[in-house]
Scaffold this active site. Structure first.
Site, PDB file in Angstrom:
ATOM      1  N   ARG A 248     -24.581  23.057  -5.427  1.00  0.00           N
ATOM      2  CA  ARG A 248     -25.873  22.925  -4.743  1.00  0.00           C
ATOM      3  C   ARG A 248     -26.967  22.784  -5.801  1.00  0.00           C
ATOM      4  O   ARG A 248     -26.931  23.450  -6.835  1.00  0.00           O
ATOM      5  CB  ARG A 248     -26.146  24.152  -3.866  1.00  0.00           C
ATOM      6  CG  ARG A 248     -25.220  24.250  -2.659  1.00  0.00           C
ATOM      7  CD  ARG A 248     -25.546  25.460  -1.799  1.00  0.00           C
ATOM      8  NE  ARG A 248     -24.715  25.496  -0.596  1.00  0.00           N
ATOM      9  CZ  ARG A 248     -23.513  26.073  -0.529  1.00  0.00           C
ATOM     10  NH1 ARG A 248     -23.006  26.680  -1.609  1.00  0.00           N
ATOM     11  NH2 ARG A 248     -22.813  26.055   0.598  1.00  0.00           N
ATOM     12  N   LYS A 273     -26.416  31.134  -1.052  1.00  0.00           N
ATOM     13  CA  LYS A 273     -26.383  30.998   0.408  1.00  0.00           C
ATOM     14  C   LYS A 273     -25.505  32.051   1.066  1.00  0.00           C
ATOM     15  O   LYS A 273     -25.819  32.552   2.158  1.00  0.00           O
ATOM     16  CB  LYS A 273     -25.895  29.597   0.775  1.00  0.00           C
ATOM     17  CG  LYS A 273     -26.030  29.254   2.253  1.00  0.00           C
ATOM     18  CD  LYS A 273     -25.713  27.803   2.491  1.00  0.00           C
ATOM     19  CE  LYS A 273     -25.943  27.426   3.957  1.00  0.00           C
ATOM     20  NZ  LYS A 273     -25.658  26.003   4.214  1.00  0.00           N
ATOM     21  N   HIS A 336     -28.799  16.819  -3.402  1.00  0.00           N
ATOM     22  CA  HIS A 336     -27.743  17.393  -2.569  1.00  0.00           C
ATOM     23  C   HIS A 336     -26.665  16.362  -2.260  1.00  0.00           C
ATOM     24  O   HIS A 336     -25.529  16.704  -1.926  1.00  0.00           O
ATOM     25  CB  HIS A 336     -28.352  17.919  -1.267  1.00  0.00           C
ATOM     26  CG  HIS A 336     -27.582  19.041  -0.650  1.00  0.00           C
ATOM     27  ND1 HIS A 336     -27.928  20.353  -0.809  1.00  0.00           N
ATOM     28  CD2 HIS A 336     -26.473  19.037   0.127  1.00  0.00           C
ATOM     29  CE1 HIS A 336     -27.071  21.127  -0.149  1.00  0.00           C
ATOM     30  NE2 HIS A 336     -26.180  20.349   0.427  1.00  0.00           N
ATOM     31  N   ARG A 339     -22.927  16.258  -3.517  1.00  0.00           N
ATOM     32  CA  ARG A 339     -21.892  17.039  -2.835  1.00  0.00           C
ATOM     33  C   ARG A 339     -21.190  16.183  -1.775  1.00  0.00           C
ATOM     34  O   ARG A 339     -19.961  16.195  -1.662  1.00  0.00           O
ATOM     35  CB  ARG A 339     -22.511  18.293  -2.199  1.00  0.00           C
ATOM     36  CG  ARG A 339     -23.002  19.285  -3.225  1.00  0.00           C
ATOM     37  CD  ARG A 339     -23.857  20.389  -2.619  1.00  0.00           C
ATOM     38  NE  ARG A 339     -23.177  21.195  -1.631  1.00  0.00           N
ATOM     39  CZ  ARG A 339     -22.289  22.152  -1.920  1.00  0.00           C
ATOM     40  NH1 ARG A 339     -21.956  22.390  -3.177  1.00  0.00           N
ATOM     41  NH2 ARG A 339     -21.736  22.867  -0.958  1.00  0.00           N
ATOM     42  N   HIS A 363     -17.750  26.380   0.312  1.00  0.00           N
ATOM     43  CA  HIS A 363     -17.786  26.597   1.753  1.00  0.00           C
ATOM     44  C   HIS A 363     -16.811  27.710   2.099  1.00  0.00           C
ATOM     45  O   HIS A 363     -15.899  28.011   1.328  1.00  0.00           O
ATOM     46  CB  HIS A 363     -17.395  25.315   2.496  1.00  0.00           C
ATOM     47  CG  HIS A 363     -18.424  24.241   2.398  1.00  0.00           C
ATOM     48  ND1 HIS A 363     -18.161  22.911   2.678  1.00  0.00           N
ATOM     49  CD2 HIS A 363     -19.725  24.275   2.022  1.00  0.00           C
ATOM     50  CE1 HIS A 363     -19.245  22.190   2.501  1.00  0.00           C
ATOM     51  NE2 HIS A 363     -20.220  23.002   2.105  1.00  0.00           N
ATOM     52  N   TYR A 373     -10.584  33.233   1.137  1.00  0.00           N
ATOM     53  CA  TYR A 373     -10.033  33.144  -0.206  1.00  0.00           C
ATOM     54  C   TYR A 373     -10.998  33.774  -1.205  1.00  0.00           C
ATOM     55  O   TYR A 373     -12.217  33.681  -1.056  1.00  0.00           O
ATOM     56  CB  TYR A 373      -9.822  31.676  -0.603  1.00  0.00           C
ATOM     57  CG  TYR A 373      -8.615  31.028   0.036  1.00  0.00           C
ATOM     58  CD1 TYR A 373      -7.328  31.488  -0.232  1.00  0.00           C
ATOM     59  CD2 TYR A 373      -8.762  29.939   0.897  1.00  0.00           C
ATOM     60  CE1 TYR A 373      -6.218  30.874   0.340  1.00  0.00           C
ATOM     61  CE2 TYR A 373      -7.669  29.319   1.470  1.00  0.00           C
ATOM     62  CZ  TYR A 373      -6.397  29.797   1.192  1.00  0.00           C
ATOM     63  OH  TYR A 373      -5.300  29.201   1.741  1.00  0.00           O
TER      64      TYR A 373
END
Length: 410
Positions: A248, A273, A336, A339, A363, A373
């Site tokens: 990001r 985030k 951005h 990504r 994510h 994970y």
């Protein structure tokens, strides 16, 4: 027999001089003017309370409070006493109610909620929430007792935000207010959450897609333009690294040297985030760029410091402005967008596993048992993927044969 008191006159009050000791000038009905040694003239009233003890009421300072106003206050107190109400206790109750009202305004409760929970947030996240309150909510609802804030009151404020074209901000503001109301309920200030009643009252947020170049031929051209950027060396390095790591934009510009392990080829940081740890494997090409940049900025905290001071990271607009200076319009590519570029090509051209791509994008990815994970999950596979990605970008930049989307690797 009670002694008759001759009422005071305005001239008598005005001409009253201070003496060595305080003295009183009586007006009748318990009202008197106390003249202090320093010359202050204070309106007082002597009154017998319900407990039979003599009490004093203060009505203010002359000439701020005139003789007529002092008499009005005296008459009000006498009416209360005649009704069986102790004027002294009545005044204390009114003061307590007023103080309670001020202590329970929406702004006071919101700031109390913020101070309780913000230590668990990142600074940027907390700053955004408080700016939203101070700009959009407090000017309209801040002084209102939280118990008196109704759903229509809040909706009016949110509509104002919506009318500025900030629908997403309006939704976020409603959510933040809902948290404050829930906190007020849990602390016994209110019993109903008016923000919950507004769910569905605002227009839905239109999903925002960041502009991105995803066609390999266009990506090749973009990379060559970045390679030829002639602006700031620090910004040039950030531009070159951005496609390789596809983090990001905010995470990249705030990258710190303490989080970089160039020998291991890893960048470890906490995702703003989600407030979760994350590892970005650094391809050989990225390590080369960083070692060169380290000679310039390595003594400071930030990998990409601001041009004005090393104590702050580069501006959040630096990469975007650089893209515009190179003639790349905002509807074609944003910071951005790197990504989206990586997400699309890694999947549709290079055929990488979706879970590896999503994990590298930071994510939320779950294992077959539904557990998230950890940051080192599939790290060897992700290192291989990131090096393959960097090599592929270099091949594109050099003009190698472009793999079309129809030739997706299985």
């Amino acid at each position: 027999m009670a002694r008759m008191v001759k009422p005071l006159t305005a001239v008598q009050i005005k001409n009253a001089k201070s003496k060595e000791k305080a003295y009183r000038l009586y007006d009748g009905g318990g009202l008197y003017l106390e003249v202090t040694p320093i010359g202050s003239k204070l309106w007082r009233m002597k009154i017998i309370g319900e407990n039979g003890k003599e009490n004093r009421l203060s009505f203010g300072i002359y000439p701020d409070v005139s003789l007529e106003q002092a008499r009005e206050k005296r008459d009000e107190a006498r009416k209360l006493r005649a009704s069986g109400i102790d004027p002294v206790l009545h005044r204390k109750a009114k003061k307590a109610a007023k103080e309670s009202k001020v202590a329970n305004t929406f702004e006071v409760i919101a700031r109390e909620w913020f101070s309780r929970f913000s230590p668990n947030w990142t600074k940027d996240h907390g700053d955004r929430i408080m700016r939203r309150f101070e700009r959009d909510i407090f000017p309209f609802l801040g002084d209102k007792p939280i118990s008196e804030v109704s759903a229509p009151d809040l909706l009016t404020v949110l509509r104002g935000i919506e009318n500025r074209g900030r629908i997403e901000t309006a939704h976020r503001a409603r959510g933040n207010c809902a948290q404050v109301f829930r906190y007020a309920i849990s602390t016994g200030r209110i019993t109903v959450n008016p923000a919950d009643a507004l769910i569905g009252s605002l227009p839905p947020i239109k999903k925002k897609h960041f502009a991105a170049v995803t066609d390999p031929k266009q990506v090749a051209e973009l990379l060559r333009m970045i390679d030829g950027y002639t602006g700031s060396f620090i910004v040039a390095c950030a531009l070159k690294i951005a496609p390789y790591v596809f983090a990001r934009p905010g995470e990249l510009r705030k990258a710190e040297w303490a989080d970089m392990d160039l020998d291991a080829g890893e960048w470890q940081y906490t995702v703003t985030k989600t407030n979760t740890p994350h590892v970005v494997p650094l391809a050989e090409q990225v390590v080369v760029i960083l070692r060169e940049l380290h000679a310039l900025t390595g003594r400071g905290r930030y990998v990409f410091p601001s041009a004005r001071t090393e104590d702050r990271p580069m501006s959040d607009n630096a990469i975007l402005a650089a893209l515009r200076r190179m003639g790349i319009p905002k509807d074609e590519m944003t910071g951005h967008g790197f990504r989206a570029m990586a997400r699309t090509i890694l999947d549709e051209v290079l055929g990488e596993r979706i879970d590896l791509i999503e994990h590298q994008l930071a994510h939320a990815v779950r294992d077959p048992n539904g557990r998230a994970y950890n940051r080192t999950a599939h790290l060897p596979e992700r290192k291989r993927m990131m090096q393959r990605w960097a090599d592929y970008l270099d091949e594109l930049k050099a003009g190698a044969k472009v793999i079309p989307f129809s030739d997706k690797v299985a």
